[in-house]
Design an enzyme around this catalytic site. Sequence first.
Site, mmCIF file in Angstrom:
data_model
loop_
_atom_site.group_PDB
_atom_site.id
_atom_site.type_symbol
_atom_site.label_atom_id
_atom_site.label_comp_id
_atom_site.label_asym_id
_atom_site.label_seq_id
_atom_site.Cartn_x
_atom_site.Cartn_y
_atom_site.Cartn_z
ATOM 1 N N SER A 141 -27.725 0.464 39.072
ATOM 2 C CA SER A 141 -27.195 1.798 39.369
ATOM 3 C C SER A 141 -27.485 2.106 40.835
ATOM 4 O O SER A 141 -28.375 1.486 41.439
ATOM 5 C CB SER A 141 -27.898 2.846 38.501
ATOM 6 O OG SER A 141 -27.709 4.153 39.012
ATOM 7 N N TYR A 154 -35.250 7.366 35.000
ATOM 8 C CA TYR A 154 -34.072 6.487 35.083
ATOM 9 C C TYR A 154 -34.111 5.670 36.378
ATOM 10 O O TYR A 154 -33.928 4.449 36.355
ATOM 11 C CB TYR A 154 -32.808 7.356 35.008
ATOM 12 C CG TYR A 154 -31.502 6.580 35.020
ATOM 13 C CD1 TYR A 154 -31.223 5.609 34.060
ATOM 14 C CD2 TYR A 154 -30.531 6.840 35.985
ATOM 15 C CE1 TYR A 154 -30.009 4.916 34.073
ATOM 16 C CE2 TYR A 154 -29.322 6.160 36.001
ATOM 17 C CZ TYR A 154 -29.067 5.195 35.037
ATOM 18 O OH TYR A 154 -27.875 4.511 35.054
#
Length: 240
Positions: A141, A154
């Site tokens: 990501s 995250y």
Amino acid sequence: MELTGKVALITGASRGIGESIAGRLATMGMQLVITGRDAERLEQVKEGLQMIGSQPHLIVADISDPATPGRLIGETIQTFGGIDVLVNNAGYAVSKPIEETNLEDWDYSIAVNARAPFFICKESIPHLRRSTCATIINISSVVGRLGYTQQGAYAASKHALMGFSKVLAREVQPLGIRVHTIAPGGVATEMVKTMRADLDVSKLIHPDEIADLVQFLLQHRGNGMIDNIDLRRFNGTPFA
Ligand SMILES: NC(=O)c1ccc[n+]([C@@H]2O[C@H](COP(=O)([O-])OP(=O)(O)OC[C@H]3O[C@@H](n4cnc5c(N)ncnc54)[C@H](OP(=O)(O)O)[C@@H]3O)[C@@H](O)[C@H]2O)c1
């Protein structure tokens, strides 16, 4: 690179980016193992793949269970006799400021986004080294590199994924295994609704654009090697 008949395991194939990647690899004639927790959605994906002539093997499994990595690779080898491509795509994201993040948020994020792909990679190495097109693609990501507010657990888990992918790439290159990471930001899936409800849906990246990159990485077999692909929204900030 001729990929027809080659075997790919895709985690998180029950929806979103993983479903798109599965569809693309099926179109390319690859044999697929698709996995996720949601049996009903996986069956729907399987039916869609069957309509384009694919006969995927489906495994319902929670990758936060430490036994799952061994099971996924074991069942893949048992079913198809080998593995050529591993796509670690499954992911979990929680949107909370660090002050509100609890132990469970942290542990689960790390278990799904970092520990599971680490051990799925580990389990796959003895089998991938026998393949002529051995490839691991880890879906990271933008927060595997940057830090966005409300994404502490995250971002930490995706940084961990990036970290071990770099080590893995060096360790398995002598075995002929290629390791790539793809680091998108703002893809139109259920996850982005949780993480970035502020984004204009019409400007989000389509999951098929990630499948385009996976296809490119698998077909590109020149002397050049792509370690990582960063993919941002066109209306995002260039070179951020
Ligand atoms: N969407 C974005 O903007 C974006 C941006 C950057 C990176 N990514 C990354 O792209 C990947 C795919 O995300 P997505 O956007 O397609 O999200 P999504 O629609 O939420 O899909 C997540 C997938 O992961 C699976 N999964 C989640 N927890 C799991 C668990 N404990 N065990 C097994 N499977 C699990 C889900 O399957 P089940 O529910 O069936 O278990 C689902 O198939 C993730 O790694 C994500 O971090 C997404």
